[in-house]
Motif scaffolding. Structure first.
Motif, short mmCIF file in Angstrom:
data_model
loop_
_atom_site.label_atom_id
_atom_site.label_comp_id
_atom_site.label_asym_id
_atom_site.label_seq_id
_atom_site.Cartn_x
_atom_site.Cartn_y
_atom_site.Cartn_z
N ILE A 41 21.52 50.56 37.18
CA ILE A 41 20.95 49.71 38.24
C ILE A 41 21.80 49.81 39.50
CG2 ILE A 41 20.60 47.30 38.94
CD1 ILE A 41 19.78 46.76 35.99
N LEU A 42 23.12 49.70 39.33
CA LEU A 42 24.02 49.77 40.49
C LEU A 42 23.97 51.14 41.16
CD1 LEU A 42 26.99 47.76 39.01
CD2 LEU A 42 25.64 47.11 41.02
N ILE A 68 30.42 42.29 34.07
CA ILE A 68 31.16 42.82 35.22
C ILE A 68 32.63 42.99 34.87
CG2 ILE A 68 31.86 42.37 37.61
CD1 ILE A 68 29.11 40.87 37.90
N ASP A 69 33.20 42.03 34.14
CA ASP A 69 34.59 42.15 33.71
C ASP A 69 34.80 43.43 32.90
OD1 ASP A 69 35.22 39.70 34.90
OD2 ASP A 69 35.18 38.57 33.00
N GLY A 75 36.86 50.63 34.76
CA GLY A 75 36.97 51.44 35.97
C GLY A 75 35.64 51.93 36.53
N TYR A 76 34.54 51.27 36.18
CA TYR A 76 33.22 51.71 36.63
C TYR A 76 32.71 50.94 37.84
CZ TYR A 76 33.22 53.80 31.98
OH TYR A 76 33.55 54.50 30.85
N VAL A 77 33.23 49.72 38.05
CA VAL A 77 32.82 48.92 39.20
C VAL A 77 34.05 48.21 39.77
CG1 VAL A 77 30.52 48.47 38.22
CG2 VAL A 77 32.32 46.76 37.94
N ARG A 78 33.87 47.68 40.95
CA ARG A 78 34.89 46.79 41.52
C ARG A 78 34.18 45.67 42.26
NH1 ARG A 78 37.04 51.24 45.48
NH2 ARG A 78 35.24 51.37 46.85
N ARG A 79 34.88 44.56 42.32
CA ARG A 79 34.40 43.41 43.08
C ARG A 79 35.05 43.49 44.46
NH1 ARG A 79 35.41 40.92 37.73
NH2 ARG A 79 33.59 39.72 37.07
N VAL A 80 34.24 43.35 45.49
CA VAL A 80 34.75 43.35 46.86
C VAL A 80 34.17 42.14 47.59
CG1 VAL A 80 35.06 45.87 46.96
CG2 VAL A 80 32.90 44.86 47.71
N PRO A 81 34.90 41.63 48.57
CA PRO A 81 34.37 40.50 49.32
C PRO A 81 33.09 40.89 50.07
CG PRO A 81 36.70 40.88 49.84
CD PRO A 81 36.22 42.04 49.01
N SER A 82 32.16 39.96 50.12
CA SER A 82 30.94 40.19 50.88
C SER A 82 31.28 40.24 52.36
CB SER A 82 29.93 39.08 50.62
OG SER A 82 28.86 39.16 51.52
N ILE A 94 31.87 52.45 41.14
CA ILE A 94 32.92 53.38 41.60
C ILE A 94 33.13 54.52 40.62
CG2 ILE A 94 34.15 51.71 43.04
CD1 ILE A 94 36.16 51.36 40.71
N GLY A 95 32.41 54.53 39.52
CA GLY A 95 32.58 55.60 38.55
C GLY A 95 31.54 55.49 37.46
N GLN A 96 31.55 56.47 36.60
CA GLN A 96 30.66 56.46 35.45
C GLN A 96 31.40 57.03 34.26
OE1 GLN A 96 27.20 58.78 36.36
NE2 GLN A 96 28.22 60.72 36.15
#
Length: 148
Positions: A41-42, A68-69, A75-82, A94-96
């Protein structure tokens, strides 16, 4: 296929096989099917809020946070400020999984061979169907998930 019931069974068998393959692909990458689905989805839709990801995966707040955790720890996603609201975060891919392409390659090859056997006009119809059916399923899922 002589009856609508036969067509329905063929289609249901197809959908079951796709789901089974998704689960097998996830296991091959040491992931859960929902985790792999969320990554897909992402990748297809781009970064989104945890709430949007939860809605798209059909998960409530707590399971979405744990999803998400897990993806962040792997190492597949990261949380960033909106950028629009400092109180919100955005989840971005950020990865697969390293083995994902390898795990999915046999099915991609087989499906590619099947699709390659159709004429360009037939392929156009197939891909029109895929696009329209995806929208129909998404709309139907939203209806099912809407508060009563």
């Amino acid at each position: 296929m002589s009856t609508p019931e036969d067509a329905s069974r063929v289609y249901r068998r197809y959908l079951s096989a796709v789901l089974l393959h998704g689960h097998a692909g996830a296991r091959a990458c040491d992931m859960g099917a929902t985790d792999l689905y969320a990554l897909n989805i992402l990748e297809l839709s781009g970064a989104m809020t945890p709430g949007e990801l939860g809605a798209r995966t059909g998960l409530t707040t707590g399971p979405t946070t744990r999803l998400i955790d897990r993806l962040e720890q792997a190492g597949y996603v990261r949380r960033v400020p909106s950028p629009n609201d400092r109180r919100k975060v955005i989840v971005e891919p950020i990865g697969q999984p390293a083995r994902l392409d390898e795990a999915l390659a046999p099915a991609r090859r087989r499906i590619g061979e099947i699709i390659g056997g159709y004429s360009p006009e037939e392929r156009k119809v197939l891909f029109d169907y895929f696009a329209r059916a995806a929208r129909a399923y998404q709309d139907a899922a939203e209806e099912l998930n809407a508060p009563s």
